[in-house]
Scaffold this active site. Structure first.
Site, PDB file in Angstrom:
ATOM      1  N   GLU A  64      -1.023  -6.440   3.151  1.00 28.32           N
ATOM      2  CA  GLU A  64       0.224  -5.621   2.452  1.00 28.32           C
ATOM      3  C   GLU A  64      -0.008  -4.349   1.791  1.00 28.32           C
ATOM      4  O   GLU A  64       0.928  -3.613   1.926  1.00 28.32           O
ATOM      5  CB  GLU A  64       0.683  -6.790   1.324  1.00 28.32           C
ATOM      6  CG  GLU A  64       1.530  -8.086   1.676  1.00 28.32           C
ATOM      7  CD  GLU A  64       2.746  -7.614   2.736  1.00 28.32           C
ATOM      8  OE1 GLU A  64       3.430  -6.696   2.638  1.00 28.32           O
ATOM      9  OE2 GLU A  64       3.125  -8.736   3.546  1.00 28.32           O
ATOM     10  N   GLY A  88      -4.582   7.172   5.543  1.00 29.25           N
ATOM     11  CA  GLY A  88      -4.044   8.204   4.496  1.00 29.25           C
ATOM     12  C   GLY A  88      -3.917   7.297   3.145  1.00 29.25           C
ATOM     13  O   GLY A  88      -4.251   5.987   3.041  1.00 29.25           O
ATOM     14  N   TYR A 101       6.428  -5.049  -5.373  1.00 31.67           N
ATOM     15  CA  TYR A 101       6.713  -5.592  -4.019  1.00 31.67           C
ATOM     16  C   TYR A 101       5.382  -6.234  -3.523  1.00 31.67           C
ATOM     17  O   TYR A 101       5.742  -7.200  -2.957  1.00 31.67           O
ATOM     18  CB  TYR A 101       7.024  -4.368  -3.016  1.00 31.67           C
ATOM     19  CG  TYR A 101       6.791  -4.832  -1.415  1.00 31.67           C
ATOM     20  CD1 TYR A 101       7.550  -5.646  -0.972  1.00 31.67           C
ATOM     21  CD2 TYR A 101       5.325  -4.334  -1.186  1.00 31.67           C
ATOM     22  CE1 TYR A 101       7.261  -5.983   0.213  1.00 31.67           C
ATOM     23  CE2 TYR A 101       5.017  -5.026   0.144  1.00 31.67           C
ATOM     24  CZ  TYR A 101       5.918  -6.062   0.996  1.00 31.67           C
ATOM     25  OH  TYR A 101       5.834  -6.429   2.277  1.00 31.67           O
ATOM     26  N   ASP A 116      10.910  -4.274  -0.200  1.00 34.08           N
ATOM     27  CA  ASP A 116      10.476  -2.782   0.391  1.00 34.08           C
ATOM     28  C   ASP A 116      11.341  -2.024   1.102  1.00 34.08           C
ATOM     29  O   ASP A 116      12.706  -2.487   0.872  1.00 34.08           O
ATOM     30  CB  ASP A 116       9.281  -3.209   1.255  1.00 34.08           C
ATOM     31  CG  ASP A 116       9.706  -3.596   2.727  1.00 34.08           C
ATOM     32  OD1 ASP A 116      10.630  -3.998   3.075  1.00 34.08           O
ATOM     33  OD2 ASP A 116       8.865  -3.562   3.674  1.00 34.08           O
TER      34      ASP A 116
HETATM   35  N1  ADE Z   1       5.529  -4.914   6.169  1.00 36.01           N
HETATM   36  C1  ADE Z   1       5.118  -5.171   5.063  1.00 36.01           C
HETATM   37  N2  ADE Z   1       4.802  -6.295   4.890  1.00 36.01           N
HETATM   38  C2  ADE Z   1       4.943  -6.930   6.196  1.00 36.01           C
HETATM   39  C3  ADE Z   1       4.362  -8.182   6.869  1.00 36.01           C
HETATM   40  N3  ADE Z   1       3.854  -9.154   6.323  1.00 36.01           N
HETATM   41  N4  ADE Z   1       4.797  -8.041   8.157  1.00 36.01           N
HETATM   42  C4  ADE Z   1       5.145  -7.197   8.760  1.00 36.01           C
HETATM   43  N5  ADE Z   1       5.606  -6.075   8.317  1.00 36.01           N
HETATM   44  C5  ADE Z   1       5.354  -5.801   6.802  1.00 36.01           C
END
Ligand code: ADE
Length: 348
Positions: free
Chosen positions: A37, A81, A120, A138
């Site tokens: 995450e 980054g 988030y 998000d």
């Molecule tokens: N973007 C943020 N968390 C995600 C997840 N668990 N799977 C796919 N895209 C993501």
């Protein structure tokens, strides 16, 4: 079932058939969920995959992360980054060792108290790894919700995020909160997409979506315009000998803090700037040549770079700089993508 519960159920049903197979979805290991995450903030799924696999191999648990050497950590993050994300991961790993016996806490409030974990991420880890019924909002989720609700509030405002989170809560199926949150993200990433036409004919929510019904998908979500990026002009110096190259460690604060770089100064590349710089190191009589021009775009700044190459017969000691064998550059030192063009131009 009320309308919200029905929306939750239809989204989960869609997800069961359409979820992408991703490395961090193989199990519910909280450490893997946490790292993924953090990597997925600001970074696309496809770009994250190889980094995630390598990170897990090198640092398989909280203990390994808490004790990793800083240079090695930066090397594992090189190219992703937003390097503070990695530094914060290590700090949080130490907090977990000290305060939670090395176990990632199974509570939203404790998760959000850790370094680098915001609303988030706490929601994502709590729901995916620990089955706790909390939303994880998000950018993908905000886009989907703004369209479904036909809501033209500015999605970059905290107030909008909190309002959307409240509206999501009654949709979350109690038995699968993590899948629900990932389904909503997935819908945003693959169907209700940010650039170009959304694929509304594939959407499980087409019958309840205000933007679809009223043809507003091109107008929603609303985002306030970001400030324009500041442009900085830089001269990047590639000092090299036959087999060595000169690098410099950036300061502890600010952009790309603590990472290695090629020596550089502010400037557009006029002769005077270059000569003045070389003089500082008593190299005013040495020849130089221009190599590449490059642009690197950060969130708030653009670097417009001009490369200058200086070949020396042997390494000259220079204050605050380090000569390294060219062959170690790729293996050991984390040099951020901003310098990739110049890095690639150095032949081993
Ligand atoms: N973007 C943020 N968390 C995600 C997840 N668990 N799977 C796919 N895209 C993501």
């Amino acid at each position: 079932m009320n309308k919200e519960q029905e929306m939750g159920a239809s989204l989960l049903h869609w997800y069961d058939f359409n979820a992408r197979i991703l490395p961090w979805r193989a199990d519910k290991n909280p450490y893997r969920i946490w790292i993924s995450e953090i990597m997925l903030q600001q970074t696309r799924v496809e770009a994250v995959k190889p980094y995630f696999d390598r990170f897990m191999k090198e640092l398989p648990d909280v203990n390994a992360l808490a004790t990793v050497d800083d240079d090695k950590l930066m090397k594992l993050w090189e190219g992703l980054g937003y390097y503070n994300r990695a530094r914060n991961l290590k700090i949080a790993a130490n907090e977990i060792l000290e305060n939670y016996n090395g176990k990632i806490p199974a509570s939203y409030d404790e998760l959000i108290s850790l370094k680098g974990i915001g609303m988030y991420t706490a929601g994502a880890i709590a729901s995916i790894a620990f089955n706790i019924s909390v939303p994880a909002v998000d950018g993908n989720v905000l886009r989907v919700m703004a369209r479904v609700l036909g809501d033209d509030s500015d999605i970059l405002k905290d107030k909008t995020k909190k309002g959307m989170a409240k509206k999501i809560v009654p949709m979350i199926p109690a038995d699968r909160p993590g899948d629900f949150n990932q389904a909503l993200i997935e819908l945003g990433a693959t169907v209700c997409i940010p650039n170009g036409e959304p694929l509304c004919d594939q959407c499980p929510w087409d019958t309840v979506c205000t933007a679809y019904k009223e043809d507003l998908t091109g107008l929603l979500p609303v985002k306030t315009k970001k400030k324009e990026r500041r442009i900085e002009h830089k001269i990047v110096f590639i000092f090299e000998t036959e087999d060595q190259i000169l690098i410099h460690k950036r300061g502890k604060k600010g952009l790309l803090a603590g990472l290695w770089e090629f020596p550089n100064i502010e400037g557009t590349g006029i002769e005077e700037e270059i000569k003045d710089y070389l003089k500082k190191y008593e190299l005013e009589d040495v020849g130089y040549e221009f190599t590449h021009n490059g642009i690197h775009i950060f969130s708030h700044i653009e670097w417009h770079m001009k490369g200058v190459k200086i070949f020396l017969e042997k390494p000259k000691p220079m204050k605050d700089m380090l000569w390294i064998p060219k062959k170690d550059m790729e293996r050991i030192y984390a040099i951020p993508s901003a310098f990739e063009l110049f890095r690639n131009s150095v032949k081993n």
